[in-house]
Design an enzyme around this catalytic site. Sequence first.
Site, mmCIF file in Angstrom:
data_model
loop_
_atom_site.group_PDB
_atom_site.id
_atom_site.type_symbol
_atom_site.label_atom_id
_atom_site.label_comp_id
_atom_site.label_asym_id
_atom_site.label_seq_id
_atom_site.Cartn_x
_atom_site.Cartn_y
_atom_site.Cartn_z
ATOM 1 N N HIS A 120 -10.447 5.648 6.597
ATOM 2 C CA HIS A 120 -10.219 4.344 5.963
ATOM 3 C C HIS A 120 -10.679 3.195 6.841
ATOM 4 O O HIS A 120 -11.077 3.395 7.988
ATOM 5 C CB HIS A 120 -8.763 4.186 5.545
ATOM 6 N N CYS A 128 -4.710 9.259 10.576
ATOM 7 C CA CYS A 128 -5.975 9.077 9.857
ATOM 8 C C CYS A 128 -7.125 8.780 10.819
ATOM 9 O O CYS A 128 -6.934 8.679 12.024
ATOM 10 C CB CYS A 128 -5.846 7.929 8.859
#
Length: 163
Positions: A122, A138
């Site tokens: 992301h 992440c």
Amino acid sequence: MWLGRAFLVLMLAFGLAACGDKFRTYNGPEVTSVQVHKSARKMYLLHDTTILEEFNVSLGKQPVGPKQFEGDFKTPEGAYYISHKNPKSQYHLSLGVSYPNPRQVEFARSQGKSPGGDIFIHGGPPRPVDRWDWTAGCIAVTDKEMELVYSMVNSGTVIHILP
């Protein structure tokens, strides 16, 4: 008077152009795999063995070792695939990573824990952070870089996350 209006129209046009659209178009070679090298903090988009793009990445707050449990702040290691695209991510844009696999689920359950999930590639944080590795597990790039990654990588693309 007309000069003032012309200047105002020109400034408005430049302002709107600066806003831009976060959805880019990509017409180059297909990205056949993504590689993340955790120790080097690098992500590569590849067409077969040719590197198409290279990015510096931020990882989970505890970057050493594979993710095993929910809340361990580690980034997974292993072979996965891009499960889906999320155009409404709270982190600009995001690509889902297919963690956990059945073996990881079984291991976590054998320890009486959850393996976690919701692992994504992301964009950057919505506010400044004070450390390089800041995610909950992440893989993060800047928002502008994520626009390019999002345009290039399709659902189903293999991702190898290496130590």
